[in-house]
Design a protein around this motif. Structure first.
Motif, mmCIF file in Angstrom:
data_model
loop_
_atom_site.group_PDB
_atom_site.id
_atom_site.type_symbol
_atom_site.label_atom_id
_atom_site.label_comp_id
_atom_site.label_asym_id
_atom_site.label_seq_id
_atom_site.Cartn_x
_atom_site.Cartn_y
_atom_site.Cartn_z
ATOM 1 N N VAL A 115 0.441 -1.585 0.114
ATOM 2 C CA VAL A 115 -0.070 -0.103 -0.544
ATOM 3 C C VAL A 115 1.143 1.179 0.010
ATOM 4 N N MET A 116 0.668 2.042 -0.690
ATOM 5 C CA MET A 116 1.302 3.644 -1.589
ATOM 6 C C MET A 116 0.553 4.640 -0.785
ATOM 7 N N ILE A 117 -0.080 5.557 -0.420
ATOM 8 C CA ILE A 117 -0.814 6.511 -0.319
ATOM 9 C C ILE A 117 -0.039 7.821 -0.822
ATOM 10 N N SER A 118 -1.227 8.872 -1.341
ATOM 11 C CA SER A 118 -0.771 10.254 -0.877
ATOM 12 C C SER A 118 -0.806 11.154 -0.269
ATOM 13 N N ALA A 119 0.078 11.881 -0.049
ATOM 14 C CA ALA A 119 0.588 12.343 1.374
ATOM 15 C C ALA A 119 0.814 13.934 0.896
ATOM 16 N N HIS A 120 0.066 15.152 1.378
ATOM 17 C CA HIS A 120 0.556 15.636 1.349
ATOM 18 C C HIS A 120 0.441 17.149 3.076
ATOM 19 N N THR A 121 0.730 16.343 3.766
ATOM 20 C CA THR A 121 1.144 16.681 4.470
ATOM 21 C C THR A 121 2.223 16.639 5.724
ATOM 22 N N HIS A 122 2.423 17.370 6.298
ATOM 23 C CA HIS A 122 2.799 15.917 8.155
ATOM 24 C C HIS A 122 2.127 14.837 8.650
ATOM 25 N N ASP A 123 1.137 15.584 8.588
ATOM 26 C CA ASP A 123 0.483 14.883 9.107
ATOM 27 C C ASP A 123 -0.364 13.696 8.887
ATOM 28 N N GLU A 124 -0.130 14.007 7.751
ATOM 29 C CA GLU A 124 -0.902 12.653 6.598
ATOM 30 C C GLU A 124 0.314 11.813 6.788
ATOM 31 N N VAL A 125 1.411 11.971 6.758
ATOM 32 C CA VAL A 125 2.327 11.196 6.607
ATOM 33 C C VAL A 125 2.204 10.170 8.149
ATOM 34 N N LEU A 126 2.264 10.754 8.666
ATOM 35 C CA LEU A 126 1.632 10.136 10.237
ATOM 36 C C LEU A 126 0.756 9.520 9.929
ATOM 37 N N GLN A 127 -0.467 10.327 9.816
ATOM 38 C CA GLN A 127 -1.924 8.833 10.121
ATOM 39 C C GLN A 127 -1.036 7.252 9.219
ATOM 40 N N ALA A 128 -0.633 7.671 7.592
ATOM 41 C CA ALA A 128 -0.287 6.579 6.815
ATOM 42 C C ALA A 128 0.947 5.617 7.821
ATOM 43 N N GLN A 129 1.525 6.112 8.340
ATOM 44 C CA GLN A 129 2.883 4.863 8.768
ATOM 45 C C GLN A 129 1.845 4.225 10.118
ATOM 46 N N LYS A 130 0.938 5.344 11.151
ATOM 47 C CA LYS A 130 0.362 4.516 11.706
ATOM 48 C C LYS A 130 -0.526 4.012 11.208
ATOM 49 N N LEU A 131 -1.110 3.842 10.157
ATOM 50 C CA LEU A 131 -2.419 2.838 9.877
ATOM 51 C C LEU A 131 -1.657 2.013 9.280
ATOM 52 N N GLY A 132 0.027 1.790 8.962
ATOM 53 C CA GLY A 132 0.018 0.775 8.240
ATOM 54 C C GLY A 132 0.768 0.688 6.838
ATOM 55 N N ALA A 133 0.091 1.341 5.863
ATOM 56 C CA ALA A 133 0.657 1.620 4.875
ATOM 57 C C ALA A 133 2.803 1.423 4.941
ATOM 58 N N ASP A 134 3.094 1.129 3.390
ATOM 59 C CA ASP A 134 3.711 0.940 3.146
ATOM 60 C C ASP A 134 4.693 1.584 3.139
ATOM 61 N N ALA A 135 4.410 2.791 2.605
ATOM 62 C CA ALA A 135 4.885 3.672 1.496
ATOM 63 C C ALA A 135 4.253 4.807 1.622
ATOM 64 N N VAL A 136 4.459 6.364 1.215
ATOM 65 C CA VAL A 136 3.354 7.274 0.931
ATOM 66 C C VAL A 136 4.537 7.942 -0.144
ATOM 67 N N THR A 137 3.755 8.577 -0.830
ATOM 68 C CA THR A 137 3.981 9.823 -2.589
ATOM 69 C C THR A 137 3.849 11.452 -1.421
ATOM 70 N N TYR A 138 5.249 12.212 -1.190
ATOM 71 C CA TYR A 138 4.669 13.500 -0.471
ATOM 72 C C TYR A 138 4.819 14.347 -1.545
ATOM 73 N N SER A 139 3.411 15.453 -1.460
ATOM 74 C CA SER A 139 4.339 16.380 -2.577
ATOM 75 C C SER A 139 2.966 17.412 -2.578
ATOM 76 N N PRO A 140 3.794 18.781 -3.434
ATOM 77 C CA PRO A 140 4.350 18.618 -4.262
ATOM 78 C C PRO A 140 5.251 19.090 -3.679
ATOM 79 N N ILE A 141 6.482 18.675 -3.939
ATOM 80 C CA ILE A 141 7.997 19.134 -3.853
ATOM 81 C C ILE A 141 8.824 20.103 -4.614
ATOM 82 N N PHE A 142 8.079 20.229 -5.583
ATOM 83 C CA PHE A 142 8.546 21.468 -6.244
ATOM 84 C C PHE A 142 7.090 21.464 -6.877
ATOM 85 N N ALA A 143 7.256 23.348 -7.742
ATOM 86 C CA ALA A 143 6.192 24.102 -8.637
ATOM 87 C C ALA A 143 5.338 22.473 -9.625
#
Length: 183
Positions: free
Chosen positions: A101-129
């Motif tokens: 399971v990969m999940i899209s994340a756009h905030t630090h809180d979403e990354v934390l939530q994905a980690q707590k819920l057991g996702a394997d990885a996240v995409t974190y965006s947008p890094i650049f425009a």
């Protein structure tokens, strides 16, 4: 650093033959470790997803992900599913089907939530425009996030050049994801 190729209707088309040929060429050229079939408008979505999964298997060494659709990912024998940032409650369902399971994340809180819920990885965006994706987070924010959490993070958003990839490579990011870089 791992590479995550993401398809799009604009670059790969919805014509099955052209899609198959283009996908094969791009996967062979760029040799990503991960690939995502994503086309939000295709009327022949299942057919294209099937071509996508089979092509990844044929080439080998590429983990195939289907966008949003857990049942389709399982039915096609994909390695995983890439959930949207509105699908956090689906993580356990996908994991129960033995999908990565990969999940899209756009905030630090979403990354934390994905980690707590057991996702394997996240995409974190947008890094650049990136068109229509809001204010870029930047590499400094990415680095801050990477020191906070243990989940695998793919940097995403506006990654077009080798220089940008090199900037990400200097962080502890697991990898980078892009549509336009891989075309």
């Amino acid at each position: 650093m791992q590479k995550y190729l993401i398809t799009s209707r604009e670059f790969y088309t919805q014509d099955s033959d052209i899609f198959s040929k283009t996908l094969y060429e791009q996967l062979k050229k760029h040799k990503p470790e991960y690939a995502l079939f994503r086309d939000k408008t295709a009327t022949n979505y299942k057919d294209l997803a099937s071509i996508f999964t089979l092509t990844c298997k044929e080439i080998g060494g590429i983990k195939s992900f289907i966008h949003q659709d857990i049942s389709l990912a399982k039915a096609l024998g994909a390695d995983g599913v890439h959930l949207t940032s509105k699908q956090f409650l689906e993580i356990q369902n996908a994991k129960s089907k033995n999908l990565e399971v990969m999940i899209s994340a756009h905030t630090h809180d979403e990354v934390l939530q994905a980690q707590k819920l057991g996702a394997d990885a996240v995409t974190y965006s947008p890094i650049f425009a990136s068109p229509h994706k809001g204010e870029p987070k930047g590499v400094d924010d990415l680095e801050e996030l990477l020191y906070k959490y243990k989940i695998k993070v793919f940097a995403l958003g506006g990654i077009l050049t080798n220089e940008q990839v090199e900037m990400i490579a200097k962080t502890k990011a697991y990898g980078f994801a892009s549509i336009r870089y891989f075309f």
